[in-house]
Design an enzyme around this catalytic site. Structure first.
Site, short mmCIF file in Angstrom:
data_model
loop_
_atom_site.label_atom_id
_atom_site.label_comp_id
_atom_site.label_asym_id
_atom_site.label_seq_id
_atom_site.Cartn_x
_atom_site.Cartn_y
_atom_site.Cartn_z
N ASP A 13 0.81 -0.83 -0.15
CA ASP A 13 -0.07 0.43 -0.51
C ASP A 13 1.12 1.31 0.14
OD1 ASP A 13 -2.55 1.90 0.42
OD2 ASP A 13 -2.81 0.67 1.87
N HIS A 204 -7.20 4.27 7.07
CA HIS A 204 -6.13 5.26 6.36
C HIS A 204 -6.87 6.96 6.99
CE1 HIS A 204 -4.42 3.98 2.34
NE2 HIS A 204 -5.68 2.77 2.71
N CYS A 235 -4.81 4.19 -1.95
CA CYS A 235 -4.83 3.26 -3.30
C CYS A 235 -5.66 4.42 -4.90
CB CYS A 235 -6.72 3.35 -3.36
SG CYS A 235 -6.97 2.21 -4.71
P1 HMG Z 1 -8.50 -5.24 -17.07
O1 HMG Z 1 -8.04 -4.76 -17.71
O2 HMG Z 1 -9.77 -5.76 -16.72
O3 HMG Z 1 -7.54 -7.22 -17.23
O4 HMG Z 1 -7.88 -5.24 -15.50
P2 HMG Z 1 -7.78 -8.33 -17.64
O5 HMG Z 1 -7.49 -9.43 -17.40
O6 HMG Z 1 -7.80 -7.17 -19.83
O7 HMG Z 1 -5.81 -7.91 -18.22
C1 HMG Z 1 -5.42 -6.51 -18.73
C2 HMG Z 1 -3.59 -6.75 -18.78
O8 HMG Z 1 -3.19 -7.07 -17.33
C3 HMG Z 1 -3.39 -8.24 -18.94
O9 HMG Z 1 -1.69 -8.20 -19.74
C4 HMG Z 1 -3.26 -8.84 -18.36
O10 HMG Z 1 -2.04 -10.45 -18.55
C5 HMG Z 1 -2.50 -8.08 -17.21
P3 HMG Z 1 -1.97 -6.90 -21.32
O11 HMG Z 1 -2.59 -8.16 -22.11
O12 HMG Z 1 -2.48 -5.87 -21.59
O13 HMG Z 1 -0.17 -7.39 -21.62
N1 HMG Z 1 -3.25 -8.70 -15.50
C6 HMG Z 1 -2.29 -8.86 -14.57
N2 HMG Z 1 -1.23 -8.83 -14.34
C7 HMG Z 1 -0.26 -8.99 -13.63
N3 HMG Z 1 -0.95 -9.74 -12.86
C8 HMG Z 1 -1.84 -9.59 -12.59
C9 HMG Z 1 -3.29 -9.20 -13.69
N4 HMG Z 1 -4.28 -9.75 -13.99
C10 HMG Z 1 -4.35 -8.77 -15.47
N5 HMG Z 1 -2.60 -10.61 -11.48
C11 HMG Z 1 -6.51 -5.73 -13.11
C12 HMG Z 1 -8.26 -6.22 -14.20
C13 HMG Z 1 -6.95 -6.56 -11.91
C14 HMG Z 1 -5.48 -6.56 -13.79
C15 HMG Z 1 -6.41 -4.13 -13.15
O14 HMG Z 1 -7.22 -3.40 -13.00
C16 HMG Z 1 -5.39 -3.96 -12.11
O15 HMG Z 1 -4.45 -4.76 -11.87
N6 HMG Z 1 -6.12 -3.06 -10.60
C17 HMG Z 1 -4.58 -3.20 -10.13
C18 HMG Z 1 -5.52 -2.99 -8.48
C19 HMG Z 1 -4.91 -2.45 -7.36
O16 HMG Z 1 -3.68 -3.41 -7.55
N7 HMG Z 1 -5.23 -2.16 -6.51
C20 HMG Z 1 -4.96 -1.68 -5.59
C21 HMG Z 1 -4.71 -1.99 -4.54
S1 HMG Z 1 -6.24 -1.63 -4.13
C22 HMG Z 1 -6.09 -0.92 -2.20
O17 HMG Z 1 -4.84 -0.33 -2.16
C23 HMG Z 1 -7.15 -0.68 -1.00
C24 HMG Z 1 -5.98 -1.86 -0.07
O18 HMG Z 1 -5.46 -1.07 0.63
C25 HMG Z 1 -7.76 -1.73 0.85
C26 HMG Z 1 -8.45 -0.39 1.39
O19 HMG Z 1 -7.54 -0.13 1.71
O20 HMG Z 1 -9.47 -0.46 1.10
C27 HMG Z 1 -5.76 -2.87 -0.06
MG MG Z 2 -5.42 0.60 2.10
#
Ligand code: HMG
Ligand code: MG
Length: 288
Positions: A13, A204, A235
């Site tokens: 994070d 947060h 985030c």
């Molecule tokens: P999408 O575009 O719908 O997915 O994204 P896709 O299946 O069409 O894939 C798009 C591209 O991502 C493809 O690559 C996939 O291979 C790749 P390309 O063909 O374009 O080269 N891909 C991946 N690569 C690595 N690892 C994976 C993966 N999945 C697909 N697992 C997706 C959907 C989920 C991938 C995208 O939206 C994403 O990565 N989002 C990131 C979300 C994130 O990290 N958010 C921050 C964390 S959550 C947070 O901070 C909250 C938390 O702290 C708690 C709170 O505070 O509330 C936890």
């Molecule tokens: Mg968080």
């Protein structure tokens, strides 16, 4: 008083929302400094799209450089993330569900129902493979797009995750908008409705209510908290999501209350210096 477990989320994070992208070796330096403090639980990174979150690129390479990842977790958003976690022999994964459709779409491009369907499979598959599971219930109090979130609805979503046998539910105030009375109400209600469940909280500190919300949660019986060295964090897909509650502030408050964490506060301040140098940021934890 009973021990409290702190899960450090700085390497995930903390680094995902800053401008500078750290190298794998720099991320490793941060983890090593955190290990020096006695912290046992660290969320070391995520397997997400490199395009979506460049700072988390090559978490696999980072894992390969760590000697022992038994107590460490990695965030995964989907099945592909779980596949990566299996390849790297991760012992604990953190899945994530933002409970409003708008926020879940921004974060992982799915509706809440789509993610719940996927989580059923991901959680089942993980436990078959001996991987411990957590699920972040994000925007559990307030959503940056939809406003106040109904607590009865949140409780129902949590019930569904527990039906899917998630090992731990992490209730998250993603944008730091919750106040202690809301936290008290939700955490008390969740703990009494789902008596056998393990809950932790992730606050947060946007409005400087992180410690107050921890105190409310402690009173509701919660024994595990996420926090982030130097108050880094946020985030990238949630406007107004500023840093997490700082680990040094949390440990400092608990020490004053004679609650032990096994974490050395002086060494935490050293780790904050390391984090500050690596990120080129003046960090905002209040403990000196
Ligand atoms: P999408 O575009 O719908 O997915 O994204 P896709 O299946 O069409 O894939 C798009 C591209 O991502 C493809 O690559 C996939 O291979 C790749 P390309 O063909 O374009 O080269 N891909 C991946 N690569 C690595 N690892 C994976 C993966 N999945 C697909 N697992 C997706 C959907 C989920 C991938 C995208 O939206 C994403 O990565 N989002 C990131 C979300 C994130 O990290 N958010 C921050 C964390 S959550 C947070 O901070 C909250 C938390 O702290 C708690 C709170 O505070 O509330 C936890
Ligand atoms: Mg968080």
């Amino acid at each position: 008083m009973e021990n409290i477990i702190i899960n450090e989320v700085g390497p995930r994070d903390g680094l995902q929302n800053i401008n500078k992208v750290l190298s794998v070796d720099e991320r490793l330096t941060l983890i090593r400094a955190l290990e020096e403090t006695g912290i046992e639980h660290i969320e070391i990174g995520s397997f997400v799209s490199d395009k979506a979150v460049p700072a988390m690129t090559n978490t696999g390479g980072l894992i390969n450089k760590l000697d022992n990842i038994d107590n460490y977790s990695v965030l995964i958003p989907n099945k592909k993330g779980l596949d990566e976690a299996k390849i790297h022999r991760v012992k604990e994964i953190c899945t994530v569900l933002c409970v409003t459709d708008s926020m879940n779409q921004k974060n992982i491009n799915q509706t809440v129902d789509e993610t719940l369907n996927d989580l059923k499979l991901i959680l089942g598959d993980s436990s078959k493979n001996g991987i411990r599971t957590k699920c972040y219930v994000s925007v559990a109090f307030h959503c940056p797009y939809e406003g106040k979130v109904d607590s009865t609805y949140v409780e129902a979503v949590v019930g569904q995750l527990l039906d899917y046998k998630v090992d731990e539910v992490v209730v998250a105030d993603t944008i730091g908008a919750a106040h202690p009375k809301e936290v008290s109400a939700l955490m008390t209600s969740l703990s009494s409705t789902y008596k056998d469940a393990i809950f932790s909280c992730h606050f947060h500190d946007t409005r400087a209510l992180g410690l107050a919300n921890v105190y409310s949660s402690l009173e509701a019986g919660i024994k595990k908290f996420d926090s982030c060295i130097g108050g880094l964090g946020g985030c990238p897909f949630a406007p107004n999501s500023s840093g997490n509650l700082a680990t040094e502030d949390l440990v400092g408050m608990l020490e004053l209350m004679n609650i032990t964490t096994g974490i050395n506060l002086d060494k935490l301040l050293v780790a904050r210096e390391v984090a500050s140098k690596l990120t080129n940021l003046t960090l905002k934890g209040r403990m000196y």
